[in-house]
Write a protein that holds these residues in place. Sequence first.
Motif, PDB file in Angstrom:
ATOM      1  N   CYS A  18      13.057   6.551  26.336  1.00  0.00           N
ATOM      2  CA  CYS A  18      13.559   6.180  27.661  1.00  0.00           C
ATOM      3  C   CYS A  18      15.075   6.290  27.658  1.00  0.00           C
ATOM      4  O   CYS A  18      15.704   6.387  26.605  1.00  0.00           O
ATOM      5  N   THR A  19      15.662   6.243  28.863  1.00  0.00           N
ATOM      6  CA  THR A  19      17.111   6.192  29.039  1.00  0.00           C
ATOM      7  C   THR A  19      17.452   4.967  29.870  1.00  0.00           C
ATOM      8  O   THR A  19      16.870   4.754  30.943  1.00  0.00           O
ATOM      9  N   ASP A  20      18.385   4.146  29.374  1.00  0.00           N
ATOM     10  CA  ASP A  20      18.782   2.913  30.061  1.00  0.00           C
ATOM     11  C   ASP A  20      20.250   3.029  30.444  1.00  0.00           C
ATOM     12  O   ASP A  20      21.080   3.468  29.635  1.00  0.00           O
ATOM     13  N   THR A  21      20.579   2.640  31.670  1.00  0.00           N
ATOM     14  CA  THR A  21      21.951   2.797  32.163  1.00  0.00           C
ATOM     15  C   THR A  21      22.689   1.481  32.336  1.00  0.00           C
ATOM     16  O   THR A  21      23.814   1.465  32.839  1.00  0.00           O
ATOM     17  N   SER A  22      22.067   0.371  31.958  1.00  0.00           N
ATOM     18  CA  SER A  22      22.750  -0.918  32.117  1.00  0.00           C
ATOM     19  C   SER A  22      22.448  -1.816  30.932  1.00  0.00           C
ATOM     20  O   SER A  22      21.335  -1.812  30.393  1.00  0.00           O
ATOM     21  N   ALA A  23      23.480  -2.580  30.543  1.00  0.00           N
ATOM     22  CA  ALA A  23      23.320  -3.520  29.439  1.00  0.00           C
ATOM     23  C   ALA A  23      22.591  -4.786  29.934  1.00  0.00           C
ATOM     24  O   ALA A  23      22.691  -5.141  31.116  1.00  0.00           O
ATOM     25  N   PRO A  24      21.853  -5.494  29.089  1.00  0.00           N
ATOM     26  CA  PRO A  24      21.561  -5.130  27.693  1.00  0.00           C
ATOM     27  C   PRO A  24      20.581  -3.965  27.630  1.00  0.00           C
ATOM     28  O   PRO A  24      19.614  -3.934  28.394  1.00  0.00           O
ATOM     29  N   PHE A  25      20.835  -3.025  26.726  1.00  0.00           N
ATOM     30  CA  PHE A  25      20.057  -1.802  26.660  1.00  0.00           C
ATOM     31  C   PHE A  25      18.782  -2.016  25.852  1.00  0.00           C
ATOM     32  O   PHE A  25      18.823  -2.562  24.752  1.00  0.00           O
ATOM     33  N   SER A  26      17.656  -1.568  26.403  1.00  0.00           N
ATOM     34  CA  SER A  26      16.388  -1.695  25.686  1.00  0.00           C
ATOM     35  C   SER A  26      15.368  -0.745  26.298  1.00  0.00           C
ATOM     36  O   SER A  26      15.558  -0.232  27.402  1.00  0.00           O
ATOM     37  N   CYS A  27      14.273  -0.511  25.562  1.00  0.00           N
ATOM     38  CA  CYS A  27      13.178   0.332  26.018  1.00  0.00           C
ATOM     39  C   CYS A  27      11.855  -0.324  25.651  1.00  0.00           C
ATOM     40  O   CYS A  27      11.733  -0.942  24.582  1.00  0.00           O
TER      41      CYS A  27
END
Length: 609
Positions: A101-110
């Motif tokens: 996955c791609t995450d664009t906001s913190a906190p970053f997780s999948c």
Amino acid sequence: MTTPRRHLRSWGALVAAAALTVLAVNGPTTSGATFTSTSSATGQVTAAADWTAPTVAVTSPGSTVKDVATIAVEATDAESGVAQVTLEQLAPGTDSWVTICTDTSAPFSCSWDTRTLADGTYSLRARALDRAGLEATSTEVRTTVANKLFVTLDAPGDDVRGTVALTTTVHSAGSLTHTVRLEYAAADSTTWRTICSGLKSPYACSWNTTSVTSGDYELRAVVVDSLGRTVATSAVVEVTVDNVAPSVAMVDPGSPLSGTRTFSATASDAHSGLELVTIQYAATGTSTWRDLCAPTQEPWSCRVATSTLADGSYSFRAVATDNAGNTTTSAAVTQRLVDNTVSSVSVDGPDFMTGTVTVTAAASSTAGVARVRLQYAPDGSSTWTDLCTDTAAPWSCAWDTKTVANGTYSLRAVMVDGQGRSLTSAVDPGHRVDNSPLRGLDVQTANGGYAAGKADSGDTVTFTYSGVVAPGSLMAGWDGSARNVTVRLRDGGLLKLGKTDDTLDVQTPNGGTVHLGQVNLKGDYVRSGRTATYGSTMTATTQTLTDGTQRTVVTLRLGSVTWYQLTNPRTVKTTGTMAWTPSATALDTLGRPCSTAVVNESGAADREF
């Protein structure tokens, strides 16, 4: 970590002036382009406000995961901030990273849904991109997906001997009553034999490898239920059993010994291959052996200034060590005299010579040294030509090799002592002169894949020429832009070379020749008699030095293994110096062929890939 990519943003003409000033202060630099160039009366130099890549790390989810697991990523950037984080997985037995996955906001997780995956040990990594366009890649984290019963057998190493501890893990067994059986089979056979059985947690077992013939073997673990039925079998692990010591013999260095001399040994190993050969010395009448040198590749030799030893009588021997840890000590060559106090003279020069080189001599005499004359002759010839006569130490000459034809030459030195007596050194042959307009300069590899020392996806091989190459002479119709090719790794035995002389060459996707020549990797990357091929890309760039000199750099980037006999390539743990033999079919832009002189990898010996 991968090298950050830098994107430039305009700061205007003031930055242009500053950039030119920096170039003038810092000296020569290089630039790359794909066989194109432009010129303009006006220009713009741009620079970025953020030159620092982000930091990124994957938080380990633990040794095992199942169902849907949350994978956390820590990513920061103190300047422009983190724009996005991409989490990727590498499945067991593959070379291609797949985005989770791609995450664009913190906190970053999948959220990682492992239910659709095959059980096994996976690698995870994250790539962070900041708002200035700089990217960084985390170190890899490994975890085992275990949604159903399966078993893993840890590799004890590529090369083993004696008694070997084997470690097994059973995943997701639940309430099943079970035991584990460990088995082995000769490579390329299907006859499995039991090492040990009835194992219960922690499934510990020792394998006495002296009970089998040295050679290549496969290992596996089998889970058996209470009724004796096989319910799970591990992936096969490859090993080379080597309980046979190498052979080694010390070459007589001669007597008396003075100046700089070559000390060498002959050695071989039929199974795991040689790791190094240590040449040792001991003063006559003593049993204290000291290392003189320890070459790690053929020829097993070194050049040593005998002046580092006190004058006197010595014994010399060689100790060979193979990759499994077996050692053999040669018989000693005894009563060799080191004498640097009387008149002695020796000569030395580069093995490969182009342009102007320095030829040196070591000379000494109890009567003093009046002068030393340095000479050369074509190999096999007795016609000697003076380079110079030097009347003061250090004894040396600058030789413009462009004044002679390409070929191999011998060197010698003639010393005249303070009483007018002359002494001629031993002839030192095999110095290659090559001033071809186009020749190979260097070959290098870089690890961009999963495992250091193993050829896998993401690794690169770089060839540097002394001038600009016409790309169409390397591959028909090529302009230097990215092109699909096939990289082939062949076992040295297939080419009637040694076990550690596996060779790399390049072909077109339909099997045609790419005229880069071939590279002796000086390592055992594929098993005996086997070949591995990789779907790869090839690009060429032109580097321009500040003095206007241009040269071509060809870069191969390995992709996934497209074909390999039975199993994956080996991981090499020893260092070596690659040897590239360029193809004469490669032409410069004036149609002149490339020299085929062997090019040895520059820099310290290292593990390739």
